[in-house]
Design a protein around this motif. Structure first.
Motif, PDB file in Angstrom:
ATOM      1  N   UNK A 258       0.811  -1.202   0.000  1.00 35.70           N
ATOM      2  CA  UNK A 258       0.000   0.000   0.000  1.00 35.70           C
ATOM      3  C   UNK A 258       0.844   1.251   0.000  1.00 35.70           C
ATOM      4  N   UNK A 259       0.299   2.318   0.566  1.00 31.93           N
ATOM      5  CA  UNK A 259       0.987   3.595   0.601  1.00 31.93           C
ATOM      6  C   UNK A 259       2.289   3.491   1.379  1.00 31.93           C
ATOM      7  N   UNK A 260       3.303   4.166   0.882  1.00 34.77           N
ATOM      8  CA  UNK A 260       4.588   4.208   1.560  1.00 34.77           C
ATOM      9  C   UNK A 260       4.612   5.365   2.559  1.00 34.77           C
ATOM     10  N   UNK A 261       5.672   5.438   3.333  1.00 32.92           N
ATOM     11  CA  UNK A 261       5.842   6.539   4.271  1.00 32.92           C
ATOM     12  C   UNK A 261       5.902   7.864   3.489  1.00 32.92           C
ATOM     13  N   UNK A 262       5.472   8.977   4.066  1.00 32.93           N
ATOM     14  CA  UNK A 262       5.166   9.126   5.476  1.00 32.93           C
ATOM     15  C   UNK A 262       3.743   8.810   5.884  1.00 32.93           C
ATOM     16  N   UNK A 263       2.841   8.639   4.932  1.00 31.24           N
ATOM     17  CA  UNK A 263       1.442   8.486   5.325  1.00 31.24           C
ATOM     18  C   UNK A 263       1.117   7.075   5.805  1.00 31.24           C
ATOM     19  N   UNK A 264       1.625   6.054   5.065  1.00 30.74           N
ATOM     20  CA  UNK A 264       1.290   4.658   5.370  1.00 30.74           C
ATOM     21  C   UNK A 264      -0.216   4.452   5.483  1.00 30.74           C
ATOM     22  N   UNK A 265      -0.968   5.180   4.677  1.00 30.17           N
ATOM     23  CA  UNK A 265      -2.427   5.058   4.710  1.00 30.17           C
ATOM     24  C   UNK A 265      -2.857   3.686   4.220  1.00 30.17           C
ATOM     25  N   UNK A 266      -3.959   3.192   4.798  1.00 28.44           N
ATOM     26  CA  UNK A 266      -4.491   1.893   4.418  1.00 28.44           C
ATOM     27  C   UNK A 266      -5.582   2.046   3.371  1.00 28.44           C
ATOM     28  N   UNK A 267      -5.775   0.985   2.555  1.00 27.34           N
ATOM     29  CA  UNK A 267      -6.921   1.010   1.666  1.00 27.34           C
ATOM     30  C   UNK A 267      -6.672   0.589   0.236  1.00 27.34           C
ATOM     31  N   UNK A 268      -5.715  -0.332  -0.041  1.00 23.68           N
ATOM     32  CA  UNK A 268      -5.514  -0.784  -1.418  1.00 23.68           C
ATOM     33  C   UNK A 268      -6.098  -2.168  -1.667  1.00 23.68           C
ATOM     34  N   UNK A 269      -6.431  -2.922  -0.624  1.00 19.85           N
ATOM     35  CA  UNK A 269      -7.114  -4.217  -0.731  1.00 19.85           C
ATOM     36  C   UNK A 269      -6.401  -5.242  -1.608  1.00 19.85           C
ATOM     37  N   UNK A 270      -5.245  -5.749  -1.204  1.00 19.43           N
ATOM     38  CA  UNK A 270      -4.684  -6.895  -1.933  1.00 19.43           C
ATOM     39  C   UNK A 270      -5.636  -8.075  -1.836  1.00 19.43           C
ATOM     40  N   UNK A 271      -6.098  -8.587  -2.996  1.00 16.17           N
ATOM     41  CA  UNK A 271      -7.190  -9.555  -2.962  1.00 16.17           C
ATOM     42  C   UNK A 271      -6.926 -10.832  -3.740  1.00 16.17           C
ATOM     43  N   UNK A 272      -5.796 -10.932  -4.424  1.00 12.29           N
ATOM     44  CA  UNK A 272      -5.426 -12.165  -5.122  1.00 12.29           C
ATOM     45  C   UNK A 272      -3.924 -12.168  -5.299  1.00 12.29           C
ATOM     46  N   UNK A 273      -3.323 -13.358  -5.329  1.00 14.55           N
ATOM     47  CA  UNK A 273      -1.877 -13.465  -5.483  1.00 14.55           C
ATOM     48  C   UNK A 273      -1.556 -14.681  -6.342  1.00 14.55           C
ATOM     49  N   UNK A 274      -0.620 -14.511  -7.259  1.00 21.41           N
ATOM     50  CA  UNK A 274      -0.208 -15.605  -8.128  1.00 21.41           C
ATOM     51  C   UNK A 274       1.289 -15.509  -8.371  1.00 21.41           C
TER      52      UNK A 274
END
Length: 570
Positions: A258-274
């Motif tokens: 997700x967001x990097x520093x300095x904010x480190x805000x949440x909210x990108x929803x990783x939802x699948x991985x391959x």
């Protein structure tokens, strides 16, 4: 109740109804109804059915099978590689998750509401059902490396069953925690790994003994992929990928996507991985992009379409499945509650895209693509001793700005789109005229389930986004998307949770309060954190209850609070 609330959504945009049978030329940047801009790399593109959940390539790499399981009836879509022309659309009685090719002409799909594991012959289009217990709701399937054993996760009973195609439906359930999502065999086939969204854990099942061991993960693990010596877990509400050892499940690394520093805000929803030849690919649903991991580090991100739900690395080409597709269009023909013509759930089609995997496609920086907006957190105006003393948040769903306030000359609206103008909504117009008009607000909440989460929490997580289409389409009985606990609870909680943390007093009137007028039992909070923070005499969603009575009850408490100096700030 759900149908009425859902069908009342009229003016929110839905995805373009492009012909699902043919690929289309790549388009320039597209602005979504929520104000985000899509600008993925150029490449072949085709529309899918509603909310495609997962995909897999045939053994020879010539065909991609896609489970299309949104609001519209479930379909297994078959697409040719590399031009993505649709080869077939096979209607299914139910479906969820990622499909599995067991040989060149047979695909397995978890049958969801059909309570079966489905085997589809892609040549003859024959569908064989292998029954599971009634109400078990299969959501994910995996095949062992030798092809002899299957594992199926069932949502309703929070379990995994292991066996052959003929025996698995009657095998004993193995408890793994509520809302199992990702499932895969280990490299040798002696173990099965599964994630539980609600229990926040990775579970390892010994195939021979059926014994389990578990390890805590980041918040709400949604998917996993297994290599010989690592397990990659998409931790959807932690904005990270956890890397775990297949042996004792100890944590090897945590990769923030997700967001990097300095904010480190949440909210990108990783939802699948391959796992592919060019790295580990993680779809970031809420950030419209694909994260690329190499050597357990974030190498960069590739722009995707609207809400990607899966990615596939095939022959140096990245195939991206987008749950909400490529753009939007109005739905002017929708004017009744008894059909699906232009209903938003029925026309929000997904898409399948392809583009070469190249260094030029990778970009760094925060996934939202804007610069500077999240460098520093804003100072809260509503706080103890702050400049704003009280905020009244009046939530009325299922209408757009233009439908109600488009006739106000001070705003950026269109009177031609106004259905419920000043003569119908004098109170809303008076409030807007007296206290201020916010005329450029955008949201991702297409329907009530997502909309309440966006309104109350500022976010609808992957569990909500994946499940509301099936719920509204009548293929899921469990309606827990606004209950505010477990898998549907976003990382930062709700508005009232933020108020509590900030020392801001709060009182709720009707929102997410359950119970109906005239029932024997008292009203109660559907969201646990609302308990003791709502008026137990104010009825929420009940169309038999008059707004005049709601106003009367609110004024009763308001007058007492003003008189005693206890009026809540929010």
């Amino acid at each position: 109740m759900i149908r009425a609330a859902a069908y009342a959504i009229v003016a929110l945009a839905a995805l373009a109804g492009i012909p699902a049978a043919s690929a289309i030329a790549p388009k320039p940047a597209v602005v979504l109804p929520n104000g985000w801009v899509l600008s993925p790399p150029r490449g072949p593109e085709v529309a899918t059915g509603t909310m495609p959940q997962g995909m897999a390539a045939s053994p020879d790499g010539s065909t991609i099978a896609v489970v299309e399981s949104g609001y519209n009836p479930a379909i297994l879509g078959l697409y040719r590689v590399p031009d993505l022309a649709r080869a077939a659309s096979i209607a299914l009685p139910g479906a969820f998750g990622r499909p599995v090719w067991i040989d060149a002409r047979h695909v397995l799909v978890a049958g969801a509401n059909s309570d079966a594991l489905l085997e589809i012959d892609v040549t003859t289009r024959r569908i064989d059902r292998f029954a599971f217990p009634k109400g078990s709701y299969p959501v994910a399937v995996a095949q062992s490396p030798d092809g002899k054993t299957l594992a199926v996760a069932t949502d309703a009973d929070a379990a995994v069953r292991i066996g052959t195609l003929e025996s698995i439906g009657t095998s004993d359930p193995i408890a793994v925690g509520a809302h199992p999502s990702g499932i895969a065999f280990g490299a040798g086939g002696s173990s099965v790994f599964v994630t539980s969204r609600a229990a926040n854990q990775l579970v390892k099942i010994d195939v021979a003994s059926r014994t389990t061991q578990s390890r805590p993960t980041g918040l709400h693990p949604s998917a996993l992929a297994v290599t010989g010596n690592e397990i990659y877990v998409a931790q959807s509400d932690a904005d990270s990928v956890g890397v775990y050892d297949p042996g004792d499940l100890h944590a090897i690394a945590t990769v923030r996507v997700g967001d990097a520093a300095p904010s480190n805000a949440l909210g990108v929803s990783p939802d699948a991985v391959t796992v592919g030849a060019d790295g580990v690919f993680v779809s970031l649903g809420a950030a419209n992009s694909i994260a690329v991991l190499r050597d357990d580090r974030l190498a960069g991100r590739i722009d995707a379409g609207w809400y990607p739900t899966d990615a596939l690395d095939l022959n140096a080409t990245l195939y991206v499945l987008d749950g909400k597709g490529e753009g939007s269009r109005p739905n002017p023909r929708f004017n009744r509650h008894d059909d699906d013509v232009d209903y938003i759930g029925a026309i929000e089609f997904g898409s399948l895209r392809a583009y070469p995997i190249s260094p030029a496609a990778l970009r760094t920086g925060n996934p939202q693509g804007s610069r500077g907006w999240n460098v520093a957190a804003p100072s809260p105006l509503l706080r103890p001793g702050g400049p704003i003393k009280h905020v009244f948040f009046v939530l009325k769903e299922n209408r757009s700005y233009d439908q109600v306030l488009g006739d106000m000359a001070a705003g950026n609206g269109d009177p031609a789109l106004t259905w419920f103008g000043r003569d119908v909504t004098p109170n809303q117009h008076a409030i807007a005229a007296r206290f201020g008009l916010f005329d450029n607000a955008y949201t991702s909440g297409e329907v009530s389930a997502a909309g309440h989460n966006w309104s109350d929490a500022g976010f609808a997580n992957d569990y909500v986004e994946r499940w509301w289409p099936a719920l509204y389409g009548g293929r899921r009985a469990l309606d827990d998307l606004t209950e505010g606990g477990g898998a549907r609870l976003p990382a930062s909680g709700f508005l009232w949770d933020a108020a509590r943390r900030a020392g801001v007093s709060f009182r709720d009137y009707g929102e997410l309060v359950a119970g109906v007028l005239g029932s024997r039992g008292p009203l109660f909070a559907a969201v646990p954190s609302l308990r003791r923070r709502f008026d137990p005499r104010y009825v929420g969603w009940d169309l038999r209850y008059s707004d005049l009575d709601r106003a009367k009850e609110w004024r009763r408490e308001f007058a007492a609070q003003v008189a005693s100096g206890t009026l809540p700030q929010l």
